[in-house]
Design a protein around this motif. Structure first.
Motif, mmCIF file in Angstrom:
data_model
loop_
_atom_site.group_PDB
_atom_site.id
_atom_site.type_symbol
_atom_site.label_atom_id
_atom_site.label_comp_id
_atom_site.label_asym_id
_atom_site.label_seq_id
_atom_site.Cartn_x
_atom_site.Cartn_y
_atom_site.Cartn_z
ATOM 1 N N GLY A 265 4.960 9.120 -9.878
ATOM 2 C CA GLY A 265 3.544 9.129 -10.253
ATOM 3 C C GLY A 265 3.271 8.739 -11.685
ATOM 4 N N GLU B 202 3.407 1.885 -11.264
ATOM 5 C CA GLU B 202 3.564 3.311 -11.035
ATOM 6 C C GLU B 202 4.967 3.583 -10.525
ATOM 7 N N SER C 240 0.854 -1.184 0.000
ATOM 8 C CA SER C 240 0.000 0.000 0.000
ATOM 9 C C SER C 240 0.891 1.236 0.000
ATOM 10 N N ARG C 241 0.849 1.980 -1.092
ATOM 11 C CA ARG C 241 1.678 3.186 -1.176
ATOM 12 C C ARG C 241 1.214 4.219 -0.154
ATOM 13 N N SER C 242 -0.098 4.317 0.058
ATOM 14 C CA SER C 242 -0.617 5.308 1.003
ATOM 15 C C SER C 242 -0.239 4.971 2.439
ATOM 16 N N LYS C 243 -0.190 3.694 2.786
ATOM 17 C CA LYS C 243 0.211 3.296 4.140
ATOM 18 C C LYS C 243 1.727 3.226 4.277
ATOM 19 N N GLY C 244 2.409 2.960 3.173
ATOM 20 C CA GLY C 244 3.867 2.933 3.189
ATOM 21 C C GLY C 244 4.468 1.605 3.580
ATOM 22 N N TRP D 75 7.652 6.134 -8.474
ATOM 23 C CA TRP D 75 7.512 6.935 -7.265
ATOM 24 C C TRP D 75 7.124 8.370 -7.589
#
Length: 152
Positions: A147, A143, A76-80, A145
């Motif tokens: 974007g 994706e 999860s990119r949002s959670k890291g 980093w």
């Protein structure tokens, strides 16, 4: 001249019993509320070691270790963070965003190589460090980093 020690009544301590009714506070004194915590409403910072918070000795031990292969189970990119399934089976291994090398965000099914570092304080669980994506999962959009979306 006999030494007489006469003490006046003003110099002797007088027992005083004060109650809360006898105390008078100035009118401008208010009960002060506690100042709000700057962290109120936020989550407590994660105790997991990242590349920045890991000790030098733990980093050195991980760098000396063998390289393992596995598959990205989820990330999860949002959670890291995410998890890697080792190629030889076994329990999933935690991976933090700061330990991923390269330009692509890991996706489910990507083949990766990594080294292992123990997670303090008990050193019972493992964390993947120096994670490199070796093969992108076919048929998925990856994706970077920055974007940019790339089809594989």
């Amino acid at each position: 001249m006999a030494s007489e020690s006469k003490s006046s009544p003003a110099s002797q301590p007088v027992p005083v019993s004060l109650s809360s009714r006898d105390l008078h506070f100035p009118d401008n004194s208010k009960i002060r509320e506690r100042s709000p915590s700057p962290m109120k409403g936020f989550l407590i910072p994660s105790p997991l070691p990242t590349r920045r918070t890991r000790t030098t000795s733990a980093t050195a031990r991980a760098a000396e270790g063998p390289i393992f292969k596995g598959t990205c189970k989820c990330f999860s990119r949002s959670k890291g963070h995410g998890f890697i399934t080792p190629a030889d089976g076994g329990t999933e291994i935690f991976v933090h965003v700061s330990d991923i090398e390269g330009e692509y965000v890991p996706m489910e099914g990507d083949e990766v190589s990594y080294k292992v570092c123990l997670i303090p304080p008990k050193n019972e669980k493992k964390q993947a460090v120096e994670v490199v994506i070796t093969h992108l999962a076919p048929g998925t959009k990856h994706e970077t980093w920055s974007g940019q979306v790339v089809s594989s």
